[in-house]
Design a protein around this motif. Structure first.
Motif, PDB file in Angstrom:
ATOM      1  N   GLU A   1       6.402 -10.972  -0.378  1.00 17.88           N
ATOM      2  CA  GLU A   1       7.000  -9.657  -0.183  1.00 17.88           C
ATOM      3  C   GLU A   1       6.738  -8.747  -1.377  1.00 17.88           C
ATOM      4  OE1 GLU A   1       8.666  -6.525   1.578  1.00 17.88           O
ATOM      5  OE2 GLU A   1       8.173  -8.456   2.501  1.00 17.88           O
ATOM      6  N   ALA A   2       6.793  -9.326  -2.577  1.00 15.02           N
ATOM      7  CA  ALA A   2       6.518  -8.524  -3.773  1.00 15.02           C
ATOM      8  C   ALA A   2       5.056  -8.075  -3.799  1.00 15.02           C
ATOM      9  CB  ALA A   2       6.845  -9.315  -5.027  1.00 15.02           C
ATOM     10  N   ILE A   3       4.138  -8.936  -3.333  1.00 17.37           N
ATOM     11  CA  ILE A   3       2.719  -8.555  -3.278  1.00 17.37           C
ATOM     12  C   ILE A   3       2.527  -7.390  -2.310  1.00 17.37           C
ATOM     13  CG2 ILE A   3       0.418  -9.342  -2.635  1.00 17.37           C
ATOM     14  CD1 ILE A   3       1.201 -12.123  -3.547  1.00 17.37           C
ATOM     15  N   ARG A   4       3.203  -7.434  -1.152  1.00 16.67           N
ATOM     16  CA  ARG A   4       3.097  -6.334  -0.198  1.00 16.67           C
ATOM     17  C   ARG A   4       3.688  -5.043  -0.776  1.00 16.67           C
ATOM     18  NH1 ARG A   4       1.413  -7.793   4.710  1.00 16.67           N
ATOM     19  NH2 ARG A   4       1.495 -10.005   5.281  1.00 16.67           N
ATOM     20  N   THR A   5       4.792  -5.196  -1.494  1.00 18.62           N
ATOM     21  CA  THR A   5       5.406  -4.006  -2.099  1.00 18.62           C
ATOM     22  C   THR A   5       4.459  -3.380  -3.118  1.00 18.62           C
ATOM     23  OG1 THR A   5       7.577  -5.040  -1.804  1.00 18.62           O
ATOM     24  CG2 THR A   5       7.448  -3.153  -3.285  1.00 18.62           C
ATOM     25  N   LEU A   6       3.811  -4.232  -3.927  1.00 20.68           N
ATOM     26  CA  LEU A   6       2.820  -3.705  -4.870  1.00 20.68           C
ATOM     27  C   LEU A   6       1.662  -3.043  -4.124  1.00 20.68           C
ATOM     28  CD1 LEU A   6       2.546  -6.514  -7.570  1.00 20.68           C
ATOM     29  CD2 LEU A   6       3.264  -4.168  -7.949  1.00 20.68           C
ATOM     30  N   GLY A   7       1.215  -3.659  -3.029  1.00 22.61           N
ATOM     31  CA  GLY A   7       0.107  -3.091  -2.267  1.00 22.61           C
ATOM     32  C   GLY A   7       0.438  -1.725  -1.691  1.00 22.61           C
ATOM     33  N   ARG A   8       1.725  -1.503  -1.305  1.00 24.08           N
ATOM     34  CA  ARG A   8       2.113  -0.196  -0.779  1.00 24.08           C
ATOM     35  C   ARG A   8       1.986   0.899  -1.834  1.00 24.08           C
ATOM     36  NH1 ARG A   8       5.834  -3.178   2.555  1.00 24.08           N
ATOM     37  NH2 ARG A   8       7.424  -3.223   0.933  1.00 24.08           N
ATOM     38  N   LEU A   9       2.064   0.504  -3.107  1.00 24.14           N
ATOM     39  CA  LEU A   9       1.889   1.503  -4.166  1.00 24.14           C
ATOM     40  C   LEU A   9       0.480   2.088  -4.161  1.00 24.14           C
ATOM     41  CD1 LEU A   9       3.725  -0.229  -7.154  1.00 24.14           C
ATOM     42  CD2 LEU A   9       4.617   1.468  -5.579  1.00 24.14           C
ATOM     43  N   TYR A  10      -0.475   1.382  -3.532  1.00 21.52           N
ATOM     44  CA  TYR A  10      -1.841   1.900  -3.447  1.00 21.52           C
ATOM     45  C   TYR A  10      -1.880   3.229  -2.686  1.00 21.52           C
ATOM     46  CZ  TYR A  10      -6.777   2.133  -2.098  1.00 21.52           C
ATOM     47  OH  TYR A  10      -8.062   2.540  -1.885  1.00 21.52           O
ATOM     48  N   PHE A  11      -0.928   3.405  -1.753  1.00 20.29           N
ATOM     49  CA  PHE A  11      -0.882   4.634  -0.958  1.00 20.29           C
ATOM     50  C   PHE A  11       0.216   5.587  -1.438  1.00 20.29           C
ATOM     51  CE2 PHE A  11      -2.727   1.452   1.909  1.00 20.29           C
ATOM     52  CZ  PHE A  11      -3.897   2.100   2.262  1.00 20.29           C
ATOM     53  N   ARG A  12       0.758   5.342  -2.623  1.00 20.65           N
ATOM     54  CA  ARG A  12       1.772   6.240  -3.197  1.00 20.65           C
ATOM     55  C   ARG A  12       1.193   6.969  -4.394  1.00 20.65           C
ATOM     56  NH1 ARG A  12       7.238   5.647  -2.406  1.00 20.65           N
ATOM     57  NH2 ARG A  12       7.242   7.506  -3.708  1.00 20.65           N
ATOM     58  N   THR A  13       1.623   8.207  -4.569  1.00 18.50           N
ATOM     59  CA  THR A  13       1.196   8.977  -5.729  1.00 18.50           C
ATOM     60  C   THR A  13       2.413   9.515  -6.458  1.00 18.50           C
ATOM     61  OG1 THR A  13       1.024  11.009  -4.409  1.00 18.50           O
ATOM     62  CG2 THR A  13      -0.983   9.683  -4.678  1.00 18.50           C
ATOM     63  N   SER A  14       2.264   9.715  -7.742  1.00 20.75           N
ATOM     64  CA  SER A  14       3.305  10.319  -8.570  1.00 20.75           C
ATOM     65  C   SER A  14       2.638  11.378  -9.441  1.00 20.75           C
ATOM     66  CB  SER A  14       3.988   9.252  -9.433  1.00 20.75           C
ATOM     67  OG  SER A  14       4.949   9.839 -10.277  1.00 20.75           O
ATOM     68  N   TYR A  15       2.982  12.632  -9.164  1.00 24.93           N
ATOM     69  CA  TYR A  15       2.343  13.765  -9.863  1.00 24.93           C
ATOM     70  C   TYR A  15       0.818  13.701  -9.724  1.00 24.93           C
ATOM     71  CZ  TYR A  15       6.939  14.325 -11.949  1.00 24.93           C
ATOM     72  OH  TYR A  15       8.280  14.493 -12.141  1.00 24.93           O
ATOM     73  N   GLY A  16       0.368  13.315  -8.512  1.00 25.95           N
ATOM     74  CA  GLY A  16      -1.057  13.234  -8.270  1.00 25.95           C
ATOM     75  C   GLY A  16      -1.711  11.974  -8.782  1.00 25.95           C
ATOM     76  N   GLN A  17      -0.962  11.055  -9.395  1.00 22.65           N
ATOM     77  CA  GLN A  17      -1.515   9.830  -9.969  1.00 22.65           C
ATOM     78  C   GLN A  17      -1.215   8.665  -9.033  1.00 22.65           C
ATOM     79  OE1 GLN A  17       0.210   8.696 -13.715  1.00 22.65           O
ATOM     80  NE2 GLN A  17      -1.635   7.681 -14.419  1.00 22.65           N
ATOM     81  N   ASN A  18      -2.252   7.885  -8.670  1.00 20.26           N
ATOM     82  CA  ASN A  18      -2.053   6.721  -7.822  1.00 20.26           C
ATOM     83  C   ASN A  18      -1.116   5.733  -8.522  1.00 20.26           C
ATOM     84  OD1 ASN A  18      -2.742   3.854  -6.890  1.00 20.26           O
ATOM     85  ND2 ASN A  18      -3.740   5.113  -5.340  1.00 20.26           N
ATOM     86  N   VAL A  19      -0.010   5.366  -7.856  1.00 20.66           N
ATOM     87  CA  VAL A  19       1.037   4.567  -8.512  1.00 20.66           C
ATOM     88  C   VAL A  19       0.551   3.149  -8.804  1.00 20.66           C
ATOM     89  CG1 VAL A  19       3.386   3.681  -8.304  1.00 20.66           C
ATOM     90  CG2 VAL A  19       2.838   5.945  -7.433  1.00 20.66           C
ATOM     91  N   LEU A  20      -0.244   2.552  -7.901  1.00 19.56           N
ATOM     92  CA  LEU A  20      -0.728   1.196  -8.160  1.00 19.56           C
ATOM     93  C   LEU A  20      -1.678   1.181  -9.349  1.00 19.56           C
ATOM     94  CD1 LEU A  20      -0.769  -1.754  -7.343  1.00 19.56           C
ATOM     95  CD2 LEU A  20      -2.650  -1.256  -5.789  1.00 19.56           C
ATOM     96  N   TYR A  21      -2.619   2.150  -9.392  1.00 18.20           N
ATOM     97  CA  TYR A  21      -3.525   2.220 -10.537  1.00 18.20           C
ATOM     98  C   TYR A  21      -2.771   2.534 -11.823  1.00 18.20           C
ATOM     99  CZ  TYR A  21      -7.320   2.255  -7.115  1.00 18.20           C
ATOM    100  OH  TYR A  21      -8.184   1.910  -6.118  1.00 18.20           O
TER     101      TYR A  21
END
Length: 509
Positions: free
Chosen positions: A307-327
């Motif tokens: 579940e934690a791996i999936r949660t981290l993977g969802r960050l790939y499609f999230r941005t914060s101030y234009g910055q990819n959250v996973l990266y």
């Protein structure tokens, strides 16, 4: 007379024959008895000879055993004599040592007596000198001790304060330079890509005729695709291209891949669109898991549940101030690990805490808690180290850092966010405005889905046809529009569209 003779003659012959036979038998019996007697005598003689031989062997064995026993007895007697001599020697040695110890004890006793007498004499002299010193100085022994200790304590405090001041001055001179060197070395070693997220995606078409097939009869194909994915598909005069507009990167990616597959397949109709969108949605879910695994592999971090791996993977499609959250999380983990190695902190703990510091942003939750608090709750459920939980909760100073690794996570987060080109403020504000539009709509009863499209100029809402009728749909649209006017600030106007449909499915078997 003749007949008498004929009778007597046979009788005489029979008598003579029987007599001869008896005499022969008697002779044979006598010979057999003689042979038996001879055999008996031979057996007796042989038995006597064997008896004598056995008795002789027994006597010889007895003699050999007696000699062996006598030899062993002599050897044991000799060995006992040796042991006895050795014991006697040891007894003599012990007696000598005992006598020597007694003499030594006597000497020590005499010396102890002399020392005791000397101690008594020295004690008397010491008392006399002490009394004389007290008379001359006018101070008692305790007062003199206190005075000496006080002088020593004052001198030690003065020296210690001087040393502390010197250390502080040297630390102030070198701390800033050292910190600057560490940060510069960390940034120089950091090598990550800058990924910019946009709100539109372009799909290339094989020809302009494909635009008509995408629109479909009376626009049913494009409406189905927009309804299923929650995006806005813009078909204009741009040659051989279709633009997909949506602030949510997950929905935009699903719509883009689905449209590309439909174009490749060639069968474009509502049922096929629903089928393709469902398959693409599953593929995107798998991609989310793969992205989470990939970043864990790149960083060398293990022992994180599914579940934690999936949660981290969802960050790939999230941005914060234009910055990819996973990266961004991966970049923070790299920076924190380098900083920890530079200053000697726990490198693995710093990397793990840095990677998980924004995991709360990937959790779909209706809670009022911020992402740091949500991330802390998830880390506790995962059984993470308390220091990692503290690093997650303290990276925005919501709680106090409890270890050096938490401070390193704060620093790494600030470096990743503040470096040139990392963030774009305008894009993030735009995305937040679209998210707020959708959240306002989904807060009303009866709303199944809400999609902000047309760059936020339209809010498309799908309601439950069983919970909301046509009249209630009109009233619901007015309520949502009124709440948007009261809660949000935006340029121009926003169109609120309510979609209510009844869909009945049966299967012919």
């Amino acid at each position: 007379m003749n007949w008498i003779i004929w009778i007597i003659l046979p009788l005489a012959g029979l008598t003579l024959g029987w007599t001869i036979r008896w005499l022969y038998a008697r002779f044979q019996l006598t010979a057999s008895e003689q042979r038996a007697e001879r055999i008996k005598q031979d057996a007796i003689k042989e038995a006597d000879a064997k008896k004598k031989e056995i008795l002789l062997e027994a006597k010889e064995q007895v003699i050999r055993d007696r000699n062996q026993l006598e030899r062993e007895t002599r050897e044991r007697r000799a060995e006992l004599q040796r042991y006895e001599r050795r014991v006697l020697q040891k007894e003599e040695t012990i007696d000598k040592k005992t006598a020597q110890i007694e003499k030594t004890e006597q000497v020590l006793t005499d010396k102890e007596r002399d020392l005791q007498e000397r101690d008594n004499a020295l004690g008397m002299e010491e008392e006399r000198y002490r009394a004389e010193l007290e008379r001359i100085s006018g101070l008692t022994v305790d007062e003199a001790k206190a005075l000496i200790i006080q002088d020593l304590e004052s001198e030690a405090k003065h020296d210690a304060q001087g040393l502390i001041n010197k250390i502080e001055q040297e630390a102030n001179l070198s701390a800033e330079k050292k910190a600057r060197d560490v940060l510069i070395a960390t940034i120089q070693r950091l090598s990550t890509e800058v990924t910019g997220e946009v709100t539109v995606a372009t799909v290339t078409l094989p020809n302009d005729e494909m635009k008509g097939r995408i629109i479909g009869r009376e626009g049913r194909n494009i409406r189905t695709l927009e309804t299923m994915t929650g995006v806005d598909i813009i078909i204009d005069d741009t040659p051989e291209a279709v633009v997909i507009s949506c602030f949510d990167p997950v929905r935009r990616e699903i719509a883009k891949i689905a449209l590309e597959r439909l174009i490749t397949d060639g069968r474009i109709h509502p049922a096929r669109i629903e089928e393709i969108v469902t398959k693409v949605t599953k593929d995107i879910s798998q991609k989310i898991f793969e992205e989470g695994e990939k970043v864990l592999f790149d960083l060398g971090i293990h022992n994180i549940n599914q579940e934690a791996i999936r949660t981290l993977g969802r960050l790939y499609f999230r941005t914060s101030y234009g910055q990819n959250v996973l990266y961004h999380s991966k970049e923070v983990a790299i920076i924190a690990g380098i900083l920890a190695a530079e200053i000697g902190a726990n490198r693995e703990l710093a990397k793990r805490g840095a990677l998980l510091h924004d995991i709360g942003k990937g959790i779909e939750s209706d809670s009022d808690l911020n992402h740091a608090e949500i991330g802390m709750d998830m880390a506790r459920k995962m059984g993470e180290d308390p220091r990692i939980i503290n690093a997650i909760g303290s990276h925005h100073n919501d709680i106090e850092p409890s270890c050096i690794e938490s401070v390193l996570v704060q620093i790494a987060d600030a470096i990743s966010a503040a470096r040139p080109g990392a963030r774009r403020e305008t894009l993030d504000n735009y995305v937040k405005r679209l998210e707020n539009l959708e959240n306002i709509a989904t807060g009303f009863t009866g709303v199944d889905k809400a999609f902000a499209i047309q760059a936020g100029r339209e809010l498309r809402i799908i309601v439950n046809n069983e919970a909301v009728n046509d009249e209630e749909s009109r009233d619901l649209a007015k309520q949502i529009a009124k709440k948007i006017e009261n809660d949000l600030r935006y340029p121009g106007r926003i169109k609120v569209t309510i979609i209510r449909e009844t869909r009945i499915t049966e299967y012919a078997r």
